[in-house]
Design an enzyme around this catalytic site. Structure first.
Site, PDB file in Angstrom:
ATOM      1  N   LEU A  97       0.833  -1.205   0.000  1.00 40.68           N
ATOM      2  CA  LEU A  97       0.000   0.000   0.000  1.00 40.68           C
ATOM      3  C   LEU A  97       0.865   1.252   0.000  1.00 40.68           C
ATOM      4  CD1 LEU A  97      -2.785   1.293   0.108  1.00 40.68           C
ATOM      5  CD2 LEU A  97      -2.747   1.082   2.591  1.00 40.68           C
ATOM      6  N   GLU A 123      25.136  14.116  15.037  1.00 40.71           N
ATOM      7  CA  GLU A 123      24.343  12.869  14.964  1.00 40.71           C
ATOM      8  C   GLU A 123      24.263  12.243  13.572  1.00 40.71           C
ATOM      9  OE1 GLU A 123      20.543  13.077  17.056  1.00 40.71           O
ATOM     10  OE2 GLU A 123      21.362  14.483  18.514  1.00 40.71           O
ATOM     11  N   ARG A 152       3.468   6.219   5.737  1.00 40.85           N
ATOM     12  CA  ARG A 152       4.636   6.161   6.621  1.00 40.85           C
ATOM     13  C   ARG A 152       4.576   4.979   7.575  1.00 40.85           C
ATOM     14  NH1 ARG A 152       7.990  10.700   7.169  1.00 40.85           N
ATOM     15  NH2 ARG A 152       8.719  10.487   9.291  1.00 40.85           N
ATOM     16  N   ASP A 184      18.094  12.932  25.842  1.00 45.53           N
ATOM     17  CA  ASP A 184      16.798  13.273  25.248  1.00 45.53           C
ATOM     18  C   ASP A 184      15.682  12.405  25.798  1.00 45.53           C
ATOM     19  OD1 ASP A 184      17.725  15.250  23.496  1.00 45.53           O
ATOM     20  OD2 ASP A 184      18.324  13.764  21.995  1.00 45.53           O
ATOM     21  N   HIS A 223      15.959  17.050  26.691  1.00 49.88           N
ATOM     22  CA  HIS A 223      15.154  17.716  25.673  1.00 49.88           C
ATOM     23  C   HIS A 223      13.829  16.995  25.550  1.00 49.88           C
ATOM     24  CE1 HIS A 223      13.713  19.326  21.918  1.00 49.88           C
ATOM     25  NE2 HIS A 223      13.660  18.107  21.438  1.00 49.88           N
ATOM     26  N   GLU A 278       9.850  22.652  23.377  1.00 48.76           N
ATOM     27  CA  GLU A 278       9.304  23.214  22.150  1.00 48.76           C
ATOM     28  C   GLU A 278       8.202  24.223  22.474  1.00 48.76           C
ATOM     29  OE1 GLU A 278       7.980  20.267  19.217  1.00 48.76           O
ATOM     30  OE2 GLU A 278       6.248  21.547  18.908  1.00 48.76           O
ATOM     31  N   HIS A 291      10.060  22.657  12.294  1.00 47.57           N
ATOM     32  CA  HIS A 291       9.218  21.775  11.483  1.00 47.57           C
ATOM     33  C   HIS A 291       8.903  22.383  10.126  1.00 47.57           C
ATOM     34  CE1 HIS A 291       8.676  20.662  15.694  1.00 47.57           C
ATOM     35  NE2 HIS A 291       8.702  19.444  15.218  1.00 47.57           N
ATOM     36  N   CYS A 335      13.877  21.871  18.152  1.00 45.52           N
ATOM     37  CA  CYS A 335      14.150  20.422  18.070  1.00 45.52           C
ATOM     38  C   CYS A 335      15.374  20.233  17.178  1.00 45.52           C
ATOM     39  CB  CYS A 335      12.931  19.668  17.538  1.00 45.52           C
ATOM     40  SG  CYS A 335      13.008  17.878  17.831  1.00 45.52           S
TER      41      CYS A 335
HETATM   42  N1  GLN Z   1      18.837  15.007  19.736  1.00 45.78           N
HETATM   43  C1  GLN Z   1      17.776  14.679  18.847  1.00 45.78           C
HETATM   44  C2  GLN Z   1      17.912  15.493  17.568  1.00 45.78           C
HETATM   45  O1  GLN Z   1      18.399  16.578  17.646  1.00 45.78           O
HETATM   46  C3  GLN Z   1      16.438  14.978  19.459  1.00 45.78           C
HETATM   47  C4  GLN Z   1      15.317  14.605  18.535  1.00 45.78           C
HETATM   48  C5  GLN Z   1      13.966  14.640  19.167  1.00 45.78           C
HETATM   49  O2  GLN Z   1      13.774  15.224  20.189  1.00 45.78           O
HETATM   50  N2  GLN Z   1      12.992  14.040  18.539  1.00 45.78           N
HETATM   51  O3  GLN Z   1      17.483  15.050  16.510  1.00 45.78           O
HETATM   52 ZN    ZN Z   2      12.531  17.378  19.884  1.00 46.68          ZN
END
Ligand code: GLN
Ligand code: ZN
Length: 740
Positions: free
Chosen positions: A19, A470, A501, A585, A627, A651, A680, A712
């Protein structure tokens, strides 16, 4: 075939994510609508076939969707938001509601209860006028099943849940209840001639209900219950309050979750005195482990002591939408892990075994479960934990002094949340390593190049606290799971998250330990390139837990403690090696909150302890950051405070300073980095805009308590917009500093 089992829904994404592929091809324009529809037909047929092959007397109809069942229901009930009325073509309208286009923003999407599935949120308002009902999807799919010789039961989200999930204020709900019910009545009038069971899914009845909710419930099912063979399904928790109402309505029966809502047992007395059919959700529909069939059978017999078997049926605890399709493709899983698992197809088989054992044979013994993935070292470490392991050495006020002296950062220090853009090239390198196309050495070189570039980039922007970026991480949980013992990864264990997704959650099956450091090498390399502070970057234990399929042979709290110990070791290794600022996190901390108030305190307690265990090893001069990807802290602020992180980034960029106020109200003393711009979207906020945002924050918290950062990680953004936004952010921070 007797009608003793029922399925609440099957994974519609397809055995090989057919799908997903069909949808994406259609959206790209490389497949026609007819081609997409024919994939739908094939998938439904195959899924019904799987159900009837497993001996299910009826198959689930209307559990299929090209995007989301709630969206389908909006179409069926004539409840599409008016802002899409200008699109006349129904298919285009449907996908535009889901995904947006140049002139329409997509509808809001949010998590389906405490699962990782996302539904589209209906947009109701006081003056909302429902359009004509549109039952064709249900009728066509029902007929389709019939053509293939399958009897279908029809699955629909019910009115209480529909209104509840619309997130509209109380007055709107009150105003729309009657008109909504009329839509459902019209729909049932059309469905009634099919003479088949209609199963209303009402998971909202498993939440804490108000007396108003209960009276609406009564009105709704007094009316709908008269209109044919109507049942109500609840899941994810017990629904005892609702059950006590439903038994007095004319519905045929209830379907209750006895796996995640074992407290439904408390309704047995009531149910036994009623005439209702009771369907027992006994096979876990949202986890991937084999059911302990002997235990299930014991539970069934306990229930049968109250309710005669003639009135009982068996089912999965919820739709199988939440588990992967089949184990057949898992050729590379270790046998000792594979034998623990049961995906959707296997769960149907379990259901049918249980049906035979319960209804036909009376008592039967199943082979005992052979789960023994304990690690003695982990066990003895757990036994040795003492209260001090959960407590930092000194209180925050003292730590803060030491940390300020060590780092000597300016006020309003600038930093980021950890990830930098994950470009196509970076992903290609990681995939090449997985496929064995490049050596470990080549891979490391590429990652180090990316890190070096990222460090230079941050220095050139003049960020105060740097990160390594990262680049080595595909996903913030999978990266750690892959390096921890006790985790396994399926090859094809995809679960739909939304639309096309899918996610493939790690399988956390055994005791967790950390054989080797997981992030040390990258952090140390990054630190070696700069004199500025390098922040280490870890995922917290609660988030690792909440985004995995977690073993169910021991309490989640215990598993969380084990993960916490592994993270603790990483924190300790980092600080010993000179990384003195470490972010842990907890993006999914809040997601794990139980649905019902009665269970929240317990979760809070162990989730908090797990975080503390993972971080309290930090010396006073090691600064712990955390975070969280959300801003609504009002109800959990005391817990956040007790996490005792030296700095928390959150956030709040989309809400000015409104959501930050709670920190002030409770007298929160630790430092806070309320994201000052929204990552975002690719939009680059201007310096003035960010300055204004910083001033708004300063109305609530003093400069000495604030950090400046995006809200974020930047992994989904491009380098261009990242550079422009961070540049403006830093300029804004400097301007405000100068003015202070
Ligand atoms: N340290 C992660 C990043 O910066 C945190 C991502 C998250 O909070 N979803 O991507
Ligand atoms: Zn985040």
């Amino acid at each position: 075939m007797t009608n003793k089992t029922v399925v609440l829904g099957f994974p519609r994404i397809g055995e090989k994510r057919e799908l997903k592929i069909a949808l994406e091809n259609y959206w790209k324009g490389s497949a026609s609508l007819d081609e997409l529809k024919s994939v739908g037909v094939q998938l439904r047929l195959r899924h019904w076939q799987a159900q009837s092959d497993a001996g299910m007397a009826t198959v689930a109809v209307n559990d299929f969707s090209f995007y989301d069942n709630m969206l389908d229901l909006m179409v069926i009930l004539g409840a599409e938001p008016e802002r899409f009325y200008d699109i006349f073509d129904p298919t285009r309208r449907y996908f535009t509601m889901a995904r947006g286009d140049a002139t329409h923003t997509a509808m809001e999407m949010t998590k389906w209860f405490n699962t990782n599935y996302h539904y589209l949120v209906p947009e109701l308002h006081e003056k909302f006028q429902f359009g004509e009902i549109n039952p064709s999807k249900i009728l066509e799919e029902y007929k389709e099943a019939q053509t293939h010789g399958c009897k279908g039961s029809i699955h629909l989200v019910g009115p209480i849940t529909f209104l509840n999930l619309s997130k509209c204020p109380e007055n709107v709900r009150a105003a729309l209840f009657d008109p909504l019910l009329d839509q459902y009545v019209s729909l049932l009038t059309v469905l009634q001639p099919l003479e088949t069971e209609i199963i209303f899914h009402e998971p909202s009845l498993s939440l804490d209900l108000t007396s108003n909710d209960l009276s609406l419930l009564k009105i709704a099912y007094n009316q709908l219950g008269k209109m044919g063979n109507v049942s109500v399904a609840t899941y994810f928790e017990h629904s005892n309050e609702a059950t006590s109402v439903l038994i007095h309505t004319p519905i045929q029966g209830v379907l209750l979750d006895f796996v995640h809502g074992e407290k439904n047992l408390r309704s047995l007395d009531l149910l036994s005195n009623s005439d209702k059919q009771v369907t027992i959700g006994i096979i876990d529909g949202r986890n991937v482990w084999t059911n302990d069939l002997s235990a299930s059978l014991r539970q069934l017999n306990e229930i049968a002591a109250y309710i005669p078997k003639e009135r009982l049926r068996l089912s999965t605890s919820c739709s199988l939408l939440h588990v992967p399709y089949s184990l057949r493709h898992e050729i590379s899983l270790e046998p000792e892990v594979k034998e623990l698992l049961s995906f959707a197809e296997e769960k149907l088989a379990e259901l049918s075994l249980l049906e035979k054992a319960f209804f036909e044979h009376g008592v039967i013994e199943f082979p005992p479960q052979t789960k023994n993935h304990t690690d003695e070292a982990v066990q003895s470490r757990l036994k040795g934990l003492v209260p001090d392991d959960f407590k930092r050495f000194s209180p925050f006020s003292e730590r803060q002094k030491v940390q300020h002296a060590l780092f000597s950062l300016p006020i309003l220090p600038t930093t980021t949340i950890g990830s930098f853009p994950q470009t196509h090239e970076i992903r290609k390198v990681r995939q090449a390593l997985k496929k064995g196309e490049i050596t470990q050495e080549n891979y490391k070189e590429s990652m180090k190049t990316a890190i070096a570039h990222c460090v230079k980039f941050q220095e050139s922007l003049d960020l105060d606290v740097l990160v390594h970026g990262e680049f080595e991480r595909n996903d913030m949980v999978e990266y750690f799971g892959e390096q921890l013992s006790g985790f396994a990864f399926s090859h094809n264990g995809w679960v739909q998250s939304y639309g096309s997704r899918c996610v493939k959650p790690p399988l956390l099956y055994g005791d967790v330990s950390r054989p080797d450091p997981m992030t040390l090498e990258w952090s140390l390399y990054a630190q070696s390139l700069t004199d500025r502070v390098m922040k280490g970057m870890l995922t917290g234990p609660v988030t690792i837990l909440n985004w995995s399929f977690v073993r169910n042979d021991q309490p989640r709290s215990l598993t969380a403690t084990q993960i916490a110990l592994a993270i603790r070791d990483e924190v300790d290794d980092l600080q010993r090696a000179g990384i003195k600022m470490i972010q842990v996190d907890e993006a999914a901390f809040k997601e794990g909150y139980p649905l019902r108030q009665e269970n929240r305190a317990e979760y809070e307690e162990w989730a908090l302890r797990s975080f503390l265990l993972s971080t309290a090893v930090a010396e006073d001069d090691t600064q712990i950051h955390t975070h969280m990807c959300y801003s609504e802290f009002t109800d959990i602020i005391r817990t956040i405070e007790s996490m005792d992180a030296d700095v928390i980034s959150i956030e709040t960029s989309r809400s000015g300073n409104r959501l930050l106020r709670i920190f002030q109200e409770v007298g929160y003393t630790q430092e806070v980095g309320p994201g000052i711009y929204d990552i975002h979207s690719p939009r680059v906020p201007s310096v003035e805009e960010m300055e204004k945002q910083i001033h708004l924050l300063l109305e609530v918290l003093p400069a000495t308590q604030l950090w400046i950062n995006p809200d974020c990680g930047l992994k989904t953004r491009g380098w261009g917009e990242t550079e422009a936004s961070l540049k403006n952010m830093i300029e804004a921070a400097k301007a405000v500093r100068a003015a202070l």
